[in-house]
Design an enzyme around this catalytic site. Structure first.
Site, PDB file in Angstrom:
ATOM      1  N   LYS A 162       0.934  -1.279   0.094  1.00 17.24           N
ATOM      2  CA  LYS A 162       0.167   0.042   0.041  1.00 17.24           C
ATOM      3  C   LYS A 162       0.744   1.150  -0.044  1.00 17.24           C
ATOM      4  O   LYS A 162       1.958   1.321   0.641  1.00 17.24           O
ATOM      5  CB  LYS A 162      -0.733   0.052   1.170  1.00 17.24           C
ATOM      6  CG  LYS A 162      -2.401   0.748   1.071  1.00 17.24           C
ATOM      7  CD  LYS A 162      -3.209  -0.012  -0.031  1.00 17.24           C
ATOM      8  CE  LYS A 162      -4.524   0.547   0.099  1.00 17.24           C
ATOM      9  NZ  LYS A 162      -5.289  -0.264  -0.632  1.00 17.24           N
ATOM     10  N   GLY A 218     -21.513   5.025   4.575  1.00 14.26           N
ATOM     11  CA  GLY A 218     -20.562   5.849   3.506  1.00 14.26           C
ATOM     12  C   GLY A 218     -21.266   5.510   2.307  1.00 14.26           C
ATOM     13  O   GLY A 218     -21.478   4.497   1.647  1.00 14.26           O
ATOM     14  N   GLY A 230     -19.692   6.868  -0.820  1.00 16.74           N
ATOM     15  CA  GLY A 230     -18.607   7.144  -1.646  1.00 16.74           C
ATOM     16  C   GLY A 230     -18.730   6.152  -2.910  1.00 16.74           C
ATOM     17  O   GLY A 230     -19.842   5.587  -2.821  1.00 16.74           O
ATOM     18  N   VAL A 234     -17.797   3.139  -3.816  1.00 15.85           N
ATOM     19  CA  VAL A 234     -18.229   1.617  -3.505  1.00 15.85           C
ATOM     20  C   VAL A 234     -19.611   1.802  -2.811  1.00 15.85           C
ATOM     21  O   VAL A 234     -20.442   1.024  -3.038  1.00 15.85           O
ATOM     22  CB  VAL A 234     -17.215   1.063  -2.480  1.00 15.85           C
ATOM     23  CG1 VAL A 234     -17.582  -0.285  -2.391  1.00 15.85           C
ATOM     24  CG2 VAL A 234     -15.940   0.830  -3.466  1.00 15.85           C
TER      25      VAL A 234
END
Length: 344
Positions: A80, A181, A183, A185
């Site tokens: 990452k 959430g 966003g 996705v």
């Protein structure tokens, strides 16, 4: 515990501090494992409070990527990159160019791509200095919201499998599902769930996104700090990690937790606490692997149909994890770890 002790304890191969004064880049690249192949993992852009917080996030996410790739039976390891900064900063172009130079020095040990806060345009700047990047403009991963959609599709399949195990049916018609959430996705997941007939409860920091979800998905909006108290059968965390913690676990009204967020448990011990509360937990790195599966498929030259078929296998993997956890009477996270480790 110091960063160095964490690196040693969790078996990391590299932690690279990237500092470029000309572009004002401060970033970290964490490579957890290349045992199964080059490390895959996107690049996150986030206004971290300090460098230690950024490094720790990179490490947590990289380790999760190793297990995610292994559980999905991909010939890759986990890594990452995190960049300290703000979305929309005019200086980001130069920063991502500099990041590309750092990635190139790793000689293919790490491949990056989009993640929270980054876009295909950012990857285009990275690609000016290294070939070890995916999700650039014109690529499958850089087209629209393909990667986010594949992540959401995998979570949707995982929710169906989880529902069958707890509720007796894969059908989500009339099932109350709280999505935390909205966003890329989270929004794509809401679309899948709405089409399946679920009754959606939504929350997000953006009031406009919540209003749009009410219009498009006939969703019930709740305040960000009240979603844990929402009566529902399924809770789908699709924002940042650490949301299952001391202050939230006793408030949960659900029977299943299955979402796309990484590192949902603030501490591994919460997996056992969820089991004791009779809440089925879908290990995050298993259910949210659709994005890395899509990235691997792009690197392997596969098209959209085959990619979707590979993402659908997440359901089969989850079934295996649940069956093993039931057989051994242990938390699903332990069964998932063992499943992944056997494939490393």
């Amino acid at each position: 515990m110091s960063l160095w002790m964490e690196l040693e304890r969790d078996g990391f191969e590299q932690l690279v501090w990237c500092r470029d004064r000309e572009s004002d880049l401060t970033a970290f690249i964490a490579i957890h494992s290349t045992k199964c192949g080059p490390a895959l993992g996107g690049c996150r852009l986030w206004p971290y409070a300090n460098e230690e917080a950024a490094a720790q996030d990179a490490m947590r996410l990289a380790r999760s990527m190793t297990y995610k790739a292994a559980a999905a039976e991909l010939p890759y390891g986990g890594g990452k990159a995190v960049v300290i900064g703000q979305v929309g900063d005019a200086a980001n172009a130069k920063r991502f160019e500099a990041l590309g130079r750092f990635i190139d020095r790793l000689n293919g040990a790490y491949w990056t791509g989009v993640d929270v806060g980054t876009t295909a345009t950012d990857m285009d700047f990275v690609a000016l200095h290294t070939p070890f990047v995916t999700d650039t403009t014109g690529s499958l991963g850089g087209t629209g919201d393909w990667t986010a959609d594949m992540t959401a599709y995998g979570v949707y399949v995982g929710i169906q499998v989880s529902a069958r195990r707890v509720l007796g049916s894969r059908s989500l018609a009339g099932i109350a599902i709280a999505v935390q959430g909205l966003g890329k996705v989270g929004w794509a997941l809401c679309r899948y769930l709405y089409r399946a007939g679920a009754q959606l409860i939504v929350t997000d920091l953006s009031a406009s996104l919540m209003e749009q979800a009410v219009r498009e998905f006939k969703a019930l909006p709740v305040a960000v700090d009240r979603v844990y108290d929402a009566p529902c059968q399924i809770f789908a965390p699709c924002a940042l990690g650490g949301i299952i913690n001391e202050g939230t676990i006793d408030r949960l009204q659900c029977r299943i937790i299955a979402g796309s967020a990484n590192n949902q448990l603030r501490d591994p011990s919460f997996a056992l606490a969820l089991k004791q509360q009779n809440i089925l937990y879908a290990p995050d790195y298993v259910i949210n692997a659709g994005g890395v599966i899509a990235t691997a498929a792009e690197l392997d030259g596969e098209g959209t149909f085959r990619t979707r078929s590979r993402v659908k296998r997440i359901g089969r993997t989850l079934e295996s994890v649940y069956a093993e956890a039931e057989r051994t009477n242990e938390a699903t996270t332990l069964a998932a770890d063992r499943f992944a480790e056997l494939r490393m």
